[in-house]
Design a protein around this motif. Structure first.
Motif, PDB file in Angstrom:
ATOM      1  N   VAL A 180       0.902  -1.118   0.115  1.00 48.35           N
ATOM      2  CA  VAL A 180       0.164  -0.032  -0.017  1.00 48.35           C
ATOM      3  C   VAL A 180       1.033   1.141  -0.015  1.00 48.35           C
ATOM      4  CG1 VAL A 180      -1.804   1.327   1.265  1.00 48.35           C
ATOM      5  CG2 VAL A 180      -1.780  -1.260   1.261  1.00 48.35           C
ATOM      6  N   ILE A 181       0.750   2.155  -0.724  1.00 50.06           N
ATOM      7  CA  ILE A 181       1.505   3.286  -1.007  1.00 50.06           C
ATOM      8  C   ILE A 181       0.827   4.631  -0.757  1.00 50.06           C
ATOM      9  CG2 ILE A 181       3.333   4.481  -2.627  1.00 50.06           C
ATOM     10  CD1 ILE A 181       3.582   1.756  -4.019  1.00 50.06           C
ATOM     11  N   GLY A 182       0.973   5.239   0.228  1.00 51.26           N
ATOM     12  CA  GLY A 182       0.593   6.523   0.527  1.00 51.26           C
ATOM     13  C   GLY A 182       1.116   7.754  -0.276  1.00 51.26           C
ATOM     14  N   HIS A 183       0.676   8.967  -0.145  1.00 46.72           N
ATOM     15  CA  HIS A 183       0.851   9.912  -1.086  1.00 46.72           C
ATOM     16  C   HIS A 183       1.153  11.347   0.055  1.00 46.72           C
ATOM     17  CE1 HIS A 183      -3.079  11.733  -0.875  1.00 46.72           C
ATOM     18  NE2 HIS A 183      -3.521  10.660  -1.100  1.00 46.72           N
ATOM     19  N   GLY A 184       2.008  12.443  -0.674  1.00 45.23           N
ATOM     20  CA  GLY A 184       2.192  13.516  -0.046  1.00 45.23           C
ATOM     21  C   GLY A 184       0.794  14.426  -0.227  1.00 45.23           C
ATOM     22  N   TYR A 185       0.915  15.523   0.821  1.00 41.52           N
ATOM     23  CA  TYR A 185      -0.189  16.486   0.714  1.00 41.52           C
ATOM     24  C   TYR A 185      -0.134  17.023  -0.793  1.00 41.52           C
ATOM     25  CZ  TYR A 185      -3.136  17.289   4.467  1.00 41.52           C
ATOM     26  OH  TYR A 185      -3.986  17.458   5.438  1.00 41.52           O
ATOM     27  N   GLY A 186      -1.586  17.215  -1.290  1.00 43.35           N
ATOM     28  CA  GLY A 186      -1.732  17.665  -2.641  1.00 43.35           C
ATOM     29  C   GLY A 186      -2.234  16.358  -3.501  1.00 43.35           C
ATOM     30  N   GLY A 187      -2.127  15.078  -2.916  1.00 44.79           N
ATOM     31  CA  GLY A 187      -2.389  13.855  -3.634  1.00 44.79           C
ATOM     32  C   GLY A 187      -1.643  13.443  -4.624  1.00 44.79           C
TER      33      GLY A 187
ATOM     34  N   GLY B 223       7.872  -8.920  -8.859  1.00 46.61           N
ATOM     35  CA  GLY B 223       6.730  -9.678  -8.658  1.00 46.61           C
ATOM     36  C   GLY B 223       5.535  -8.869  -7.494  1.00 46.61           C
ATOM     37  N   SER B 224       5.723  -7.757  -7.656  1.00 42.95           N
ATOM     38  CA  SER B 224       4.835  -7.179  -6.567  1.00 42.95           C
ATOM     39  C   SER B 224       3.417  -6.403  -7.199  1.00 42.95           C
ATOM     40  CB  SER B 224       5.538  -5.813  -5.716  1.00 42.95           C
ATOM     41  OG  SER B 224       6.456  -6.358  -5.198  1.00 42.95           O
ATOM     42  N   ALA B 225       2.521  -6.413  -6.311  1.00 44.85           N
ATOM     43  CA  ALA B 225       1.202  -5.686  -6.777  1.00 44.85           C
ATOM     44  C   ALA B 225       1.095  -4.687  -5.510  1.00 44.85           C
ATOM     45  CB  ALA B 225       0.086  -6.727  -6.296  1.00 44.85           C
ATOM     46  N   ALA B 226       0.288  -3.743  -6.002  1.00 42.95           N
ATOM     47  CA  ALA B 226       0.490  -2.581  -5.104  1.00 42.95           C
ATOM     48  C   ALA B 226      -0.921  -1.837  -5.385  1.00 42.95           C
ATOM     49  CB  ALA B 226       1.687  -1.678  -5.399  1.00 42.95           C
ATOM     50  N   ILE B 227      -1.543  -1.157  -4.124  1.00 43.54           N
ATOM     51  CA  ILE B 227      -2.691  -0.320  -4.346  1.00 43.54           C
ATOM     52  C   ILE B 227      -2.004   1.242  -4.012  1.00 43.54           C
ATOM     53  CG2 ILE B 227      -3.389  -0.543  -2.179  1.00 43.54           C
ATOM     54  CD1 ILE B 227      -6.421  -0.054  -3.473  1.00 43.54           C
ATOM     55  N   LEU B 228      -2.375   2.382  -4.910  1.00 47.35           N
ATOM     56  CA  LEU B 228      -1.946   3.497  -4.494  1.00 47.35           C
ATOM     57  C   LEU B 228      -3.350   4.425  -4.422  1.00 47.35           C
ATOM     58  CD1 LEU B 228       0.403   2.029  -6.681  1.00 47.35           C
ATOM     59  CD2 LEU B 228       1.122   4.380  -7.084  1.00 47.35           C
ATOM     60  N   PRO B 229      -3.802   4.339  -3.280  1.00 46.42           N
ATOM     61  CA  PRO B 229      -4.830   5.163  -3.180  1.00 46.42           C
ATOM     62  C   PRO B 229      -4.777   6.680  -3.068  1.00 46.42           C
ATOM     63  CG  PRO B 229      -4.296   4.209  -0.986  1.00 46.42           C
ATOM     64  CD  PRO B 229      -3.248   3.985  -1.876  1.00 46.42           C
ATOM     65  N   CYS B 230      -5.997   7.442  -3.322  1.00 40.80           N
ATOM     66  CA  CYS B 230      -6.037   8.796  -3.022  1.00 40.80           C
ATOM     67  C   CYS B 230      -6.903   8.807  -1.867  1.00 40.80           C
ATOM     68  CB  CYS B 230      -6.643   9.533  -4.348  1.00 40.80           C
ATOM     69  SG  CYS B 230      -5.593   9.723  -5.834  1.00 40.80           S
ATOM     70  N   VAL B 231      -6.493   9.467  -0.734  1.00 39.17           N
ATOM     71  CA  VAL B 231      -7.315   9.588   0.516  1.00 39.17           C
ATOM     72  C   VAL B 231      -8.356  10.661   0.168  1.00 39.17           C
ATOM     73  CG1 VAL B 231      -5.265   8.549   1.870  1.00 39.17           C
ATOM     74  CG2 VAL B 231      -5.865  10.982   1.690  1.00 39.17           C
TER      75      VAL B 231
END
Length: 327
Positions: free
Chosen positions: A96-103, A117-125
């Motif tokens: 799971v990959i978070g983001h900085g302020y500003g999205g 061999g990785s899967a990831a979700i990059l959500p926008c909070v």
């Protein structure tokens, strides 16, 4: 200590040496029910039916395929982001990959992922980036960081933490192979670093984390330090509403770090106009589990050594997650 030419009306190193920074603790007076508060919020988020949906393929690069994704978070809020899947071969790791302020407007430098061999979700909070817009939630960081700050129950930062928990649930539902590949990894920078410190102690689905220039560390100290980031909005609010310190005490990333036992790599800066270094180091210093520090000369600031430090951080991240998740 680094010496940079800048035009800020304050010193972004705040007069601290590395030795000074390594001695900064978490706030001494954490709420007695800090852990109970966060465990209850985590339990509620884990009960959400996230109903994730994968969108069409948007791009393919660096050995992965990138799709749009949507999922439901607490309060019935529908959020978006990106799902990253290996272009070939099985899934062996999840992030799971978070983001900085500003999205984020695109996956950007978070791809390539730390391990093959990785899967990831990059959500926008909620409130952040085009895929995280929610009616009534400010998208500008200075207003976003104040939304609902009147009480711990309504403060938006708590829901943003829950968005990360729900993103993890969505990822595991969309990629069922992850159930047999070991724990997830978390990466977060700045805003995403602070949210990660608040989120991880209560969620055993995560096995290791990297927090880069994490925010929200040691609020009592942060309130004394001018900055060019969202913390300045909080400082302004505090001047008119000093009672807000009670609410902020539940959202202190350094306090949370005292409960964080997963191995954690922290990249903290000696000079940072947006996230004061004393708060960043307070998070690292308070970590309860295995920890590793990578010292950056600067954060949130363009400087001649930036590319070299980014490359060193990328290599360190790959080595770190390979050690803790690649077993």
């Amino acid at each position: 200590m680094p010496s940079f030419v800048h035009e800020f009306p304050f010193d972004p190193s705040y007069g601290r040496t590395l030795d000074d920074l390594l001695a900064i603790p978490a706030p001494p007076a954490a709420p007695d029910d800090f852990a109970d508060f966060w465990r209850a919020r985590h339990e509620a988020a884990r009960g959400v039916a996230t109903a994730p949906e994968i969108g069409p393929l948007e791009s393919e690069r660096d050995g992965v395929r990138i799709h749009g994704v949507t999922f439901t978070s607490v309060g019935g809020v529908r959020l978006g982001g990106w799902l990253v899947l290996p272009a070939d071969g099985p899934v062996r790791h999840g992030f799971v990959i978070g983001h900085g302020y500003g999205g984020r407007q695109e996956p950007g430098p978070d791809v390539p992922l730390p391990l093959p061999g990785s899967a990831a979700i990059l959500p926008c909070v909620r409130g952040m980036g085009a895929r995280g817009l929610v009616a009534g939630v400010p998208e500008v960081s200075g207003a976003h960081v104040l939304h609902g700050i009147e009480s711990r129950e309504t403060y938006l930062i708590g829901d943003c933490v829950a968005d990360l928990w729900c993103a993890a649930s969505a990822l595991r539902e969309l990629v069922p192979e992850l159930a047999g590949t070991g724990p997830l990894g978390y990466l977060g920078e700045s805003f995403g670093g602070g949210l990660g410190a608040l989120a991880l102690p209560w969620d055993d689905r995560f096995g290791a984390a990297q927090l880069t220039v994490p925010t929200f560390g040691n609020h009592p100290l942060r309130l004394t330090l001018p900055c060019a980031g969202s913390g300045e909005s909080v400082r302004g609010y505090h001047r008119e509403h000093p009672e807000v310190t009670e609410v902020l005490s539940y959202f202190d990333a350094a306090t949370a770090a005292g409960f964080l036992r997963q191995p954690t790599l922290v990249a903290a800066a000696l000079f940072d106009p947006s996230v004061p270094p004393p708060g960043q180091f307070a998070v690292y210093n308070a970590l309860a589990g295995e920890r590793e520090l990578l010292v950056l000369s600067a954060g949130h600031f363009e400087h001649p050594g930036l590319a070299d430090e980014a490359a060193a951080l990328s290599a360190g991240r790959t080595r770190f997650f390979g050690e803790w998740l690649g077993r």
